[in-house]
Design a protein around this motif. Structure first.
Motif, PDB file in Angstrom:
ATOM      1  N   PRO A   1    -113.076   2.316 -72.904  1.00 32.25           N
ATOM      2  CA  PRO A   1    -113.617   1.083 -73.135  1.00 32.25           C
ATOM      3  C   PRO A   1    -112.933  -0.045 -74.118  1.00 32.25           C
ATOM      4  CG  PRO A   1    -115.289   2.319 -72.600  1.00 32.25           C
ATOM      5  CD  PRO A   1    -114.259   3.253 -72.970  1.00 32.25           C
ATOM      6  N   LEU A   2    -112.959   0.671 -75.415  1.00 30.72           N
ATOM      7  CA  LEU A   2    -112.614   0.032 -76.583  1.00 30.72           C
ATOM      8  C   LEU A   2    -111.102  -0.251 -76.312  1.00 30.72           C
ATOM      9  CD1 LEU A   2    -114.420   1.962 -79.538  1.00 30.72           C
ATOM     10  CD2 LEU A   2    -114.778  -0.572 -78.411  1.00 30.72           C
ATOM     11  N   ALA A   3    -110.290   0.546 -75.832  1.00 31.36           N
ATOM     12  CA  ALA A   3    -108.748   0.480 -75.783  1.00 31.36           C
ATOM     13  C   ALA A   3    -108.586  -0.600 -74.564  1.00 31.36           C
ATOM     14  CB  ALA A   3    -108.002   1.667 -75.346  1.00 31.36           C
ATOM     15  N   GLY A   4    -109.612  -0.581 -73.549  1.00 30.63           N
ATOM     16  CA  GLY A   4    -109.393  -1.657 -72.520  1.00 30.63           C
ATOM     17  C   GLY A   4    -109.532  -2.916 -72.786  1.00 30.63           C
ATOM     18  N   ILE A   5    -110.744  -3.147 -73.912  1.00 28.86           N
ATOM     19  CA  ILE A   5    -110.931  -4.526 -74.554  1.00 28.86           C
ATOM     20  C   ILE A   5    -109.781  -5.010 -75.263  1.00 28.86           C
ATOM     21  CG2 ILE A   5    -112.348  -5.811 -76.145  1.00 28.86           C
ATOM     22  CD1 ILE A   5    -114.789  -3.898 -75.192  1.00 28.86           C
ATOM     23  N   LEU A   6    -109.182  -4.139 -76.132  1.00 33.06           N
ATOM     24  CA  LEU A   6    -107.905  -4.375 -76.779  1.00 33.06           C
ATOM     25  C   LEU A   6    -106.813  -4.878 -75.870  1.00 33.06           C
ATOM     26  CD1 LEU A   6    -108.062  -1.830 -79.687  1.00 33.06           C
ATOM     27  CD2 LEU A   6    -108.592  -4.284 -80.033  1.00 33.06           C
ATOM     28  N   ALA A   7    -106.869  -4.227 -74.956  1.00 33.65           N
ATOM     29  CA  ALA A   7    -105.436  -4.466 -73.983  1.00 33.65           C
ATOM     30  C   ALA A   7    -105.909  -5.874 -73.318  1.00 33.65           C
ATOM     31  CB  ALA A   7    -105.608  -3.368 -72.671  1.00 33.65           C
ATOM     32  N   VAL A   8    -106.966  -6.455 -73.292  1.00 31.92           N
ATOM     33  CA  VAL A   8    -107.047  -7.892 -72.816  1.00 31.92           C
ATOM     34  C   VAL A   8    -107.116  -8.749 -73.965  1.00 31.92           C
ATOM     35  CG1 VAL A   8    -108.846  -9.353 -71.841  1.00 31.92           C
ATOM     36  CG2 VAL A   8    -108.717  -7.067 -71.057  1.00 31.92           C
ATOM     37  N   LEU A   9    -107.768  -8.454 -75.117  1.00 32.57           N
ATOM     38  CA  LEU A   9    -107.634  -9.435 -76.285  1.00 32.57           C
ATOM     39  C   LEU A   9    -106.177  -9.745 -77.069  1.00 32.57           C
ATOM     40  CD1 LEU A   9    -110.955  -8.647 -78.320  1.00 32.57           C
ATOM     41  CD2 LEU A   9    -110.508 -10.567 -77.082  1.00 32.57           C
ATOM     42  N   ILE A  10    -105.657  -8.680 -77.191  1.00 28.41           N
ATOM     43  CA  ILE A  10    -104.386  -8.700 -77.904  1.00 28.41           C
ATOM     44  C   ILE A  10    -103.410  -9.601 -76.944  1.00 28.41           C
ATOM     45  CG2 ILE A  10    -102.256  -7.429 -78.661  1.00 28.41           C
ATOM     46  CD1 ILE A  10    -104.084  -5.117 -79.525  1.00 28.41           C
ATOM     47  N   PRO A  11    -103.159  -9.328 -75.764  1.00 32.48           N
ATOM     48  CA  PRO A  11    -102.274 -10.300 -74.912  1.00 32.48           C
ATOM     49  C   PRO A  11    -102.886 -11.655 -74.806  1.00 32.48           C
ATOM     50  CG  PRO A  11    -102.609  -8.203 -73.771  1.00 32.48           C
ATOM     51  CD  PRO A  11    -103.507  -8.203 -74.604  1.00 32.48           C
ATOM     52  N   ALA A  12    -104.029 -11.961 -74.565  1.00 34.22           N
ATOM     53  CA  ALA A  12    -104.684 -13.179 -74.600  1.00 34.22           C
ATOM     54  C   ALA A  12    -104.425 -13.765 -75.580  1.00 34.22           C
ATOM     55  CB  ALA A  12    -106.254 -13.054 -73.990  1.00 34.22           C
ATOM     56  N   SER A  13    -104.725 -13.475 -76.864  1.00 33.09           N
ATOM     57  CA  SER A  13    -104.567 -13.832 -78.129  1.00 33.09           C
ATOM     58  C   SER A  13    -103.165 -14.438 -78.237  1.00 33.09           C
ATOM     59  CB  SER A  13    -105.117 -13.319 -79.462  1.00 33.09           C
ATOM     60  OG  SER A  13    -106.605 -12.684 -79.165  1.00 33.09           O
ATOM     61  N   LEU A  14    -102.384 -13.500 -78.191  1.00 30.91           N
ATOM     62  CA  LEU A  14    -100.852 -13.984 -78.346  1.00 30.91           C
ATOM     63  C   LEU A  14    -100.553 -15.065 -77.513  1.00 30.91           C
ATOM     64  CD1 LEU A  14     -99.319 -10.285 -78.232  1.00 30.91           C
ATOM     65  CD2 LEU A  14     -99.274 -11.854 -80.234  1.00 30.91           C
TER      66      LEU A  14
END
Length: 555
Positions: free
Chosen positions: A470-483
């Protein structure tokens, strides 16, 4: 009960579909799981009993789903690859960044190909990845039992990461990103709508946008119909004139007389302006007339990229007189009908007005959507067949076997067939309702089959990785969206509501755009959403085999 389901797997399938879609309807704030994720959860539970669906049914269901997905998205995909490069860059950011996060997690968590692919599908909220990745796993040089276990882990990892990915993208686009940019999203969206020629409202007025009223000519006497309509900004049309005991169709060069009674049809604002000039309404005896509403697929190359206002300016007066755009659908989503709204190839445009006028204007616009509901099975059969043949092609890159498989092949085939159909009127009949049922039922059936197979191993995988997935999944959303937020806002200078819509689209997240439209107060974010959604819907499923190949190579 479990024995009954094992002996009759078709009962288990429809039970999973029914209960899964019922669960998918439950909405908590802006969060809604949707039918696909709900079906998978139910299928994982029912799979504990050992129920399974035939592998051929699973393959056919996915082929139909992915072909229909490509067919409906083909016109928009090819239209936006070149011209929508600003938004398209965000889809590339999504692909590169999510791949980097997934591969990093694969190394750090020692994920196998199944778990890695499931994490990609869930965090990107792109269910089609499950199919393309499952096919890629089936081609690994492994025993059948191990292949089945890996395919099960795709579904389980997807179900775990999807929920967290969905919540993250919904909250990011509608709440977190506006806070980061320190903006009032509703005000920004209203200002953007005004710049596009609208009133900045929600686009859902309580009164109907198109109306018809009768007035005495009065103050307009002596003017021609064309001159009077020009005074109204062409937002209303004099359709009929009652002169004495006779009723006639109005022509542009008719000169109005004081005793004339006019039937005026058009946009609400235009009819209200007519009332300001002419005075109170009068009785519309014998003036009523039937109005038609028909849909056309915009496929004229010279009109692509033109705004609604430019479309009216380019067309001769008699071509658009008495015709109004009642709605624009792009990839199944309503686009705001504003003077500054740009038209794209494949847009479905609803025209409203007198029957003959609508038919005349529609011919200038593109291909009429047939009123019938027949599907061209020659096209459908050949399209899926060509896709399967394309999927058989493969290559070895850096020691990694990369093959599209039937899923990737049918996706590409659907794109090509959909693009061709949008350019050739009557070349292929594939009603949107038929395409939608193939997408919905095909994907849900495939997901249920995968869930049944994965059921026995689901609990083991959840215990093995715990909160790490779940934590990896959250990062896989936040990082592309923030960029994408930084690149779109600072470098590409995209208007904020459209940029946030594009970020929702790069995640292929329908719940995110729904929440964003609600938070914005109008539908301007849809303009950006449809571009990145069309591109990401193609790129992300094609990543399924790539992730499986890389994860197997790293392992």
């Amino acid at each position: 009960m479990s024995a009954l389901l094992v002996q009759n797997p078709e009962m288990a399938l429809f039970l999973a579909l029914a209960i899964g879609h019922l669960i998918g309807r439950v909405k908590v704030g802006p969060i809604q799981l949707g039918g696909v994720c709900g079906t998978l959860i139910v299928a994982l539970i029912l799979g504990q009993s050992g129920v399974k669906l035939d592998a051929d049914l699973k393959a056919v269901a996915f082929a139909l789903f992915i072909f229909a997905l490509g067919f409906t998205g083909g016109p928009q995909f090819f239209a936006n690859v070149g011209k929508g490069w600003r938004y398209g860059m965000l889809s590339l950011v999504e692909v590169v960044a999510v791949m980097a996060v997934v591969m990093t997690a694969t190394v750090l968590l020692s994920l196998n190909p199944g778990a890695a692919a499931g994490m990609l599908a869930g965090s990107a909220t792109e269910s089609a990845v499950i199919g393309t990745a499952s096919e890629a796993v089936s081609r690994l040089a492994l025993p059948p039992s191990q292949i089945e276990a890996l395919q099960g882990e795709i579904a389980t990892a997807y179900s775990v990461t999807y929920l967290f990915g969905l919540i993250t993208i919904v909250l990011f686009t509608s709440q977190l990103a506006p806070a980061i940019l320190r903006i009032d999203l509703k005000k920004e969206a209203a200002d953007l709508a005004r710049r596009m020629g609208g009133e900045g409202g929600s686009g859902a007025p309580a009164l109907p946008p198109l109306v018809g009223r009768a007035f005495a000519a009065g103050a307009a006497a002596g003017e021609t119909v064309a001159a009077f309509e020009q005074r109204l900004g062409y937002d209303a049309t004099v359709e009929r004139i009652r002169r004495g005991d006779q009723v006639r169709e109005a022509a542009s060069d008719d000169v109005l007389r004081p005793s004339d009674v006019l039937l005026i049809v058009g946009r609400r604002d235009g009819v209200l302006r007519a009332a300001d000039v002419l005075g109170p309404e009068t009785v519309a005896t014998h003036l009523d007339m039937p109005l038609a509403r028909r849909s056309y697929v915009m496929n004229r190359a010279e009109l692509v990229g033109k705004t609604v206002a430019q479309l009216r300016a380019l067309a001769p007066l008699e071509s658009h007189r008495g015709v109004y755009i009642a709605g624009i659908q792009r990839l199944g989503h309503a686009v705001p009908v504003l003077p500054g709204t740009k038209l794209e190839r494949g847009d479905v445009i609803d025209l409203y007005g007198a029957d003959r006028a609508v038919a005349r204007a529609g011919e200038e616009l593109g291909r009429a959507i047939p009123l019938g509901d027949k599907t061209d099975f020659v096209m459908l059969g050949l399209g899926v067949l060509v896709g399967i043949l394309i999927g058989m092609l493969g290559a070895t890159v850096a020691g990694i076997n990369v093959t599209l498989g039937a899923g990737g092949g049918c996706l590409l085939s659907g794109l090509l067939f959909g693009w061709y159909a949008s350019r050739r009127a009557g070349s292929a009949a594939f009603p949107s309702s038929a395409a939608q049922i193939l997408k919905d039922f095909g994907l849900a059936t495939f997901i249920a089959a995968v869930g049944f197979s994965a059921g026995p191993d689901a609990i083991r995988l959840i215990k093995e990785y715990g909160l790490a997935l779940p934590l990896a999944g959250i990062l896989a959303v936040l990082i592309p969206a923030s960029l994408s937020l930084f690149i779109g806002h600072r470098l590409l200078k995209i208007e904020t509501p459209i940029l946030l819509g594009a970020i929702a689209g790069q995640q292929c997240s329908t719940p995110a755009i729904s929440a964003l439209v609600s938070a914005s107060g109008n539908s301007t974010p849809v303009v950006g959403y449809t571009v990145t959604y069309a591109i990401s819907n193609v790129l992300l499923p094609l990543l399924g085999p790539v992730v499986v190949g890389l994860a197997a190579h790293l392992g």
